[in-house]
Enzyme design. Sequence first.
Site, PDB file in Angstrom:
ATOM      1  N   ARG A 277     -40.350 -14.579  22.221  1.00 28.32           N
ATOM      2  CA  ARG A 277     -40.231 -14.378  23.679  1.00 28.32           C
ATOM      3  C   ARG A 277     -41.544 -14.590  24.415  1.00 28.32           C
ATOM      4  O   ARG A 277     -41.721 -14.126  25.545  1.00 28.32           O
ATOM      5  CB  ARG A 277     -39.674 -13.002  24.023  1.00 28.32           C
ATOM      6  CG  ARG A 277     -38.305 -12.757  23.447  1.00 28.32           C
ATOM      7  CD  ARG A 277     -37.642 -11.566  24.103  1.00 28.32           C
ATOM      8  NE  ARG A 277     -36.359 -11.326  23.485  1.00 28.32           N
ATOM      9  CZ  ARG A 277     -36.175 -10.488  22.463  1.00 28.32           C
ATOM     10  NH1 ARG A 277     -37.184  -9.810  21.980  1.00 28.32           N
ATOM     11  NH2 ARG A 277     -34.980 -10.330  21.956  1.00 28.32           N
TER      12      ARG A 277
ATOM     13  N   LYS B 145     -46.878 -26.262  33.487  1.00 28.90           N
ATOM     14  CA  LYS B 145     -45.543 -26.855  33.350  1.00 28.90           C
ATOM     15  C   LYS B 145     -45.414 -27.303  31.909  1.00 28.90           C
ATOM     16  O   LYS B 145     -46.220 -28.106  31.429  1.00 28.90           O
ATOM     17  CB  LYS B 145     -45.394 -28.069  34.269  1.00 28.90           C
ATOM     18  CG  LYS B 145     -44.936 -27.732  35.665  1.00 28.90           C
ATOM     19  CD  LYS B 145     -44.575 -28.993  36.425  1.00 28.90           C
ATOM     20  CE  LYS B 145     -44.121 -28.694  37.820  1.00 28.90           C
ATOM     21  NZ  LYS B 145     -43.885 -29.915  38.604  1.00 28.90           N
TER      22      LYS B 145
ATOM     23  N   GLU C  76     -52.691 -40.391  37.723  1.00 29.40           N
ATOM     24  CA  GLU C  76     -52.604 -39.002  38.196  1.00 29.40           C
ATOM     25  C   GLU C  76     -53.884 -38.593  38.928  1.00 29.40           C
ATOM     26  O   GLU C  76     -53.838 -37.779  39.860  1.00 29.40           O
ATOM     27  CB  GLU C  76     -52.319 -38.043  37.038  1.00 29.40           C
ATOM     28  CG  GLU C  76     -50.924 -38.179  36.418  1.00 29.40           C
ATOM     29  CD  GLU C  76     -49.787 -37.606  37.276  1.00 29.40           C
ATOM     30  OE1 GLU C  76     -50.012 -37.206  38.437  1.00 29.40           O
ATOM     31  OE2 GLU C  76     -48.640 -37.575  36.767  1.00 29.40           O
TER      32      GLU C  76
ATOM     33  N   GLU D  31     -43.634 -23.939  41.945  1.00 33.26           N
ATOM     34  CA  GLU D  31     -43.180 -25.062  42.780  1.00 33.26           C
ATOM     35  C   GLU D  31     -42.064 -24.697  43.759  1.00 33.26           C
ATOM     36  O   GLU D  31     -41.026 -25.350  43.823  1.00 33.26           O
ATOM     37  CB  GLU D  31     -42.727 -26.226  41.878  1.00 33.26           C
ATOM     38  CG  GLU D  31     -42.734 -27.554  42.619  1.00 33.26           C
ATOM     39  CD  GLU D  31     -42.449 -28.737  41.717  1.00 33.26           C
ATOM     40  OE1 GLU D  31     -43.213 -28.950  40.758  1.00 33.26           O
ATOM     41  OE2 GLU D  31     -41.472 -29.442  41.989  1.00 33.26           O
TER      42      GLU D  31
ATOM     43  N   ARG E  16     -46.624 -26.649  45.821  1.00 33.42           N
ATOM     44  CA  ARG E  16     -46.828 -27.439  44.594  1.00 33.42           C
ATOM     45  C   ARG E  16     -46.072 -28.764  44.618  1.00 33.42           C
ATOM     46  O   ARG E  16     -46.396 -29.699  43.878  1.00 33.42           O
ATOM     47  CB  ARG E  16     -46.438 -26.596  43.375  1.00 33.42           C
ATOM     48  CG  ARG E  16     -46.795 -27.282  42.069  1.00 33.42           C
ATOM     49  CD  ARG E  16     -46.699 -26.364  40.877  1.00 33.42           C
ATOM     50  NE  ARG E  16     -47.069 -27.074  39.672  1.00 33.42           N
ATOM     51  CZ  ARG E  16     -47.355 -26.491  38.518  1.00 33.42           C
ATOM     52  NH1 ARG E  16     -47.316 -25.187  38.420  1.00 33.42           N
ATOM     53  NH2 ARG E  16     -47.682 -27.206  37.459  1.00 33.42           N
TER      54      ARG E  16
ATOM     55  N   HIS F 281     -43.766 -39.573  42.405  1.00 32.79           N
ATOM     56  CA  HIS F 281     -43.048 -39.248  41.169  1.00 32.79           C
ATOM     57  C   HIS F 281     -41.538 -39.485  41.214  1.00 32.79           C
ATOM     58  O   HIS F 281     -40.909 -39.548  40.168  1.00 32.79           O
ATOM     59  CB  HIS F 281     -43.332 -37.800  40.749  1.00 32.79           C
ATOM     60  CG  HIS F 281     -44.627 -37.654  40.006  1.00 32.79           C
ATOM     61  ND1 HIS F 281     -45.840 -37.952  40.580  1.00 32.79           N
ATOM     62  CD2 HIS F 281     -44.898 -37.284  38.717  1.00 32.79           C
ATOM     63  CE1 HIS F 281     -46.809 -37.732  39.684  1.00 32.79           C
ATOM     64  NE2 HIS F 281     -46.260 -37.332  38.551  1.00 32.79           N
TER      65      HIS F 281
ATOM     66  N   HIS G  85     -40.541 -41.405  38.017  1.00 37.63           N
ATOM     67  CA  HIS G  85     -39.664 -40.842  36.981  1.00 37.63           C
ATOM     68  C   HIS G  85     -38.452 -41.738  36.749  1.00 37.63           C
ATOM     69  O   HIS G  85     -38.005 -41.906  35.610  1.00 37.63           O
ATOM     70  CB  HIS G  85     -39.193 -39.438  37.376  1.00 37.63           C
ATOM     71  CG  HIS G  85     -40.176 -38.374  36.980  1.00 37.63           C
ATOM     72  ND1 HIS G  85     -40.166 -37.119  37.532  1.00 37.63           N
ATOM     73  CD2 HIS G  85     -41.189 -38.362  36.083  1.00 37.63           C
ATOM     74  CE1 HIS G  85     -41.145 -36.392  36.996  1.00 37.63           C
ATOM     75  NE2 HIS G  85     -41.776 -37.129  36.114  1.00 37.63           N
TER      76      HIS G  85
ATOM     77  N   HIS H 166     -46.917 -42.967  31.450  1.00 42.20           N
ATOM     78  CA  HIS H 166     -46.519 -42.150  32.605  1.00 42.20           C
ATOM     79  C   HIS H 166     -47.412 -42.438  33.818  1.00 42.20           C
ATOM     80  O   HIS H 166     -46.932 -42.642  34.937  1.00 42.20           O
ATOM     81  CB  HIS H 166     -46.574 -40.661  32.250  1.00 42.20           C
ATOM     82  CG  HIS H 166     -46.284 -39.783  33.421  1.00 42.20           C
ATOM     83  ND1 HIS H 166     -45.044 -39.716  34.006  1.00 42.20           N
ATOM     84  CD2 HIS H 166     -47.088 -38.963  34.152  1.00 42.20           C
ATOM     85  CE1 HIS H 166     -45.082 -38.885  35.037  1.00 42.20           C
ATOM     86  NE2 HIS H 166     -46.316 -38.413  35.148  1.00 42.20           N
TER      87      HIS H 166
END
Length: 332
Positions: A95, A117, A159, A210, A214, A221, A225, A237
């Site tokens: 957990r 993330k 990026e 987000e 954010r 993107h 994506h 990417h």
Amino acid sequence: MTEIVSGADIISDVISAVHGSAMVITDSNVARLYPQLTENAFVIPAGERSKNKDVLFDILSEMSHRNVRRGDAVTAVGGGVVGDITGLAAALYMRGIDFINVPTTLLSMVDSGIGGKTAVNHCGIKNLIGAFKPPLRTVISYAFLETLDDREWLCGTGELIKTCLLTENAFERLNLKLDGLIKHDRNDVYDLIETCIDIKSRVVRADPTELRLRKILNVGHTVAHALESINGDKFTHGEYVLKGMLTECAMFKDMIDPEYYARMIGIFKMFTDPPRTSSKFVCDVAAHDKKNVDNDIRLMIPTNKGEVSEISVTNDAFISRYESALKELKRV
Ligand code: GLY
């Protein structure tokens, strides 16, 4: 909150991150380049293809075999894939246990290594299964840049440029240091990385999950994506992000300050070409993007220096703007 340590001469911090953890996860490229650092590491195959549930469960099983306990930390030494999958394994194991991130690529130093993330790809969708799991510590040693190949530099450049669009100062800094970035001049690159670390950590501190601010990190993107889902590992990417920013800006030229538009397009075109994927394919994938909240497609458009607007369009408007953008980009 994540503690971030960065610099050109912080090898002792890298060594403590490795020695102070119960298990190190790395990839086959990093293990080959840095055998001593990764001596007892669990090694996954390098590349985006490892970012899947099977490799995630292999890491979790190895954590159990190595008797990793709830109070322990695990350390990722690698690029975005290693950081994302290790972070997710750390979020799930018992957990949630601590994880330390040691990014080794330009992209992970300026973007994925900061902000927590974590994810794996699933059902052909990038980052479908994930969690917000901020690292306890991120150790950004510029020494790793020495072994990056040209493709990895270009990937990180995508990026890095994106982050420099987020504030007026960073955009001017990027312009001043552009030549150095192209030539991989160490001082200019270090300065730009520091700028990105500062911007990204401020954004994620203000909005870790987000909900609002954010979202500005998603500039370029939506198209990126979609192109990446369709074309796979044809490009990295960061290269898809460059194509995404070029295309999205041309799609919404009418909403962008003209001088800023010309400067941005000039920069993107130094590093990439327009995409060749058809509007219908891109639209079909973009319509399923996680960022959409209704039937419209959402994009984050840099409209002026330091200003990003969230724009929502129907599928038909997306297709028509995408097609006009490709025509426009042939002209400029
Ligand atoms: N790479 C975008 C974000 O971290 O939110």
